[in-house]
Design an enzyme around this catalytic site. Structure first.
Site, mmCIF file in Angstrom:
data_model
loop_
_atom_site.group_PDB
_atom_site.id
_atom_site.type_symbol
_atom_site.label_atom_id
_atom_site.label_comp_id
_atom_site.label_asym_id
_atom_site.label_seq_id
_atom_site.Cartn_x
_atom_site.Cartn_y
_atom_site.Cartn_z
ATOM 1 C CB CYS A 178 -44.476 53.537 -18.960
ATOM 2 S SG CYS A 178 -44.605 54.206 -17.308
ATOM 3 N N GLY B 192 -49.907 51.144 -20.337
ATOM 4 C CA GLY B 192 -50.201 52.264 -19.829
ATOM 5 C C GLY B 192 -51.277 53.019 -20.249
ATOM 6 C CG ASN C 252 -41.160 50.389 -19.124
ATOM 7 O OD1 ASN C 252 -41.046 49.464 -19.727
ATOM 8 N ND2 ASN C 252 -41.756 50.313 -17.991
ATOM 9 N N GLY C 253 -39.724 51.828 -16.072
ATOM 10 C CA GLY C 253 -38.831 51.230 -15.155
ATOM 11 C C GLY C 253 -39.106 51.848 -13.783
ATOM 12 C CE1 TYR D 59 -52.238 40.978 -17.228
ATOM 13 C CE2 TYR D 59 -50.740 42.501 -16.769
ATOM 14 C CZ TYR D 59 -52.350 42.074 -16.828
ATOM 15 O OH TYR D 59 -53.295 43.113 -16.961
#
Ligand code: AMP
Length: 481
Positions: free
Chosen positions: A5, A32, A106-107, A249
């Site tokens: 995210c 996201g 995020n995670g 990436y």
């Protein structure tokens, strides 16, 4: 639930936060695409607008106008499962006795179920199976007994795993990074305030300056009215566990993460790839967009170190309007999507030996299709070079990767993969090269997906270090900035 995210938070002097948050989310859209949301606070009440879809589709003019207040947080979400689930869309917001709370995460926590069960046992009612709600409830409970900083510290001491958080408590905006700094989070200065964001590209978009990364284990509190920030180093871990795959990436090439420009790191990784396994061919070609910087570095290396004049060519054209192929639910659809997305320019490959460069092979769909396509266009040879090591194990830390059964390298040697994708040769980058280019000890990186050994305690998986949970200690907190 694993979630890749993007998070953002701003605190401004006088200006409404909604539009800067909206632009910030646009800059983080690559992190996201399933849902987007903003929560603001106007000094009296919290406002929230969260929905499934892309940032540009989720917010209209009047939605942004209704998000009153100079402070707020935002979120874009991309979960592992292909299904849409509005109950997990973020920011998560609640109002409780001591104020309102918004949370963007995020995670991925590895002990969320444990904490959810414990809180449910004492009467907390959950509306989703997501981690974020668990963090929000835990924090809300701690806030009943403690001041804000100690409450955050206590929650950080209880949750285990990977988290970069943007939190709003009424008008106060905070950024928190887990003690091992697994996911990125940075701090920026705007003309009229401060912000936190998953990536510095969001700060650039708002014409701000990157101040620095939020440190692993740090809580950054943006002062109300955007006049500054306070820093609290709440936990200190012996080693970090920065995700190397962000550099390879996920992150935008124009972002600076933990001091390194992502584009530069990718180019350097490409050079290393040439050093480790260069093959002289007529043309070096990236898989757009993920392979571009790697291919540029690889071709530079080739032309500096060999007598051959290697051409760098963009021989695959990308249709920008096709979404990500990765989370298409069936293999058939994934294959069709690769073909829709990428089309070769026949004249660049016909009769030539081609080195095709991508950042990673996950299921192998992209490389299998592309090798075939280039051969159909008359390529004499296709050599595949990959800017990361083989992905042999799943990610539990917030990146949405395939399951072990689907990962091509989980049970195949490089030569078996070469055969399966029908390339004339195939090489990956070594794990040591990744650590060298990112200028980190191996133990300061999370390499779980390429080594199968993780920096966190995950049931049924091996660890690469002695995993210790942070000590809450005497709960003293001090601002150090
Ligand atoms: P695959 O076709 O399954 O081997 O996936 C490899 C391609 O997907 C490469 O072009 C990567 O750039 C890209 N990729 C790698 N990891 C992810 C991810 N987690 N989500 C979306 N795309 C990815």
């Amino acid at each position: 639930m694993t979630e890749k995210c993007g998070v953002v938070g701003v605190s401004l002097d006088g200006r409404n936060a909604a539009r800067p948050l909206y632009y910030g989310l646009y800059a983080l859209q690559h992190r996201g695409q399933e849902s987007a949301g903003i929560v603001t606070h106007d000094g009296f009440q919290q406002h929230s607008h969260v929905d499934t879809g892309l940032v540009g589709d989720v917010f209209g003019e009047h939605d942004l106008d209704a998000l009153a207040g100079h402070a707020g947080i935002g979120h874009v979400r991309y979960p592992t499962s292909g299904s849409l689930d509005t109950s997990c869309a973020q920011p998560f917001s609640v109002s409780f006795k001591s104020g309102s709370l918004g949370l963007s995460h995020n995670g991925n926590l590895v002990n969320a179920d444990e904490i959810r069960d414990e809180l449910a046992g004492i009467g907390h009612a959950f509306t989703s199976d997501g981690d974020t709600e668990v963090i929000a409830h835990d924090l809300a409970r701690n806030l009943l007994e403690e001041d804000l900083i100690r409450a955050v510290k206590r929650t950080m001491g209880r949750i285990h795993g990977s988290y970069s958080l943007a939190i709003s408590h009424d008008e106060t905006i905070m950024g928190v990074r887990d003690p091992q700094g697994n996911r990125p989070l940075c701090l920026g200065k705007l003309e009229d305030g401060y912000m936190i964001a998953s990536e510095s590209a969001a700060i650039d978009t708002l014409d701000g300056d990157l101040v620095r990364d939020v440190r692993p284990g740090e809580l950054v509190v943006l002062r109300d009215g955007g006049s500054g920030f306070d820093s609290y180093q709440l936990f200190e871990a012996e080693n970090t566990a920065h995700c190397f795959f962000e550099h390879v990436y996920f992150a935008r090439p124009d972002s600076v993460i933990d001091g390194t420009l992502v584009y530069e790191a990718r180019r350097e990784l490409g050079r290393k790839l040439w050093e480790e396994s260069g093959v002289v061919s007529d043309v070096v070609m990236p898989v757009p967009d993920s392979g571009r910087a790697f291919a540029a570095g690889y071709a530079e290396g080739a032309n500096e170190e060999s007598d051959a004049d290697v051409e760098f060519a963009e021989g695959l054209m990308k249709n920008r309007y096709v979404g990500r192929t990765f989370i298409m639910p069936t293999q058939d659809e994934r294959e069709r999507a690769v073909r829709l997305k990428l089309n070769p320019i026949k004249s660049t490959v016909e009769g030539k030996s081609v080195t095709l460069i991508d950042d990673s092979i996950v299921r192998g769909t992209t490389s299998t299709q592309l090798v075939q396509l280039l051969k159909d266009c008359g390529a004499a040879e296709v050599h595949m070079r990959i800017g990361a090591p083989p992905i042999v194990a799943p990610c539990y830390m917030g990146i949405d990767m395939a399951t072990r059964e689907e990962l091509m390298a989980a049970d195949k040697s490089t030569d078996e993969i070469r055969e399966a994708i029908d390339a004339d040769s195939l090489s990956y980058l070594s794990v040591d090269a990744v650590a060298e280019v990112l200028q980190r000890e191996r133990l300061d990186l999370c390499l779980g997906c390429v080594t199968g050994e993780y920096p966190y305690d995950i049931e049924g998986e091996a660890t690469d270090r002695e995993v210790t949970r942070p000590e809450i200690g005497d709960e003293s907190v001090f601002a150090d900035d």
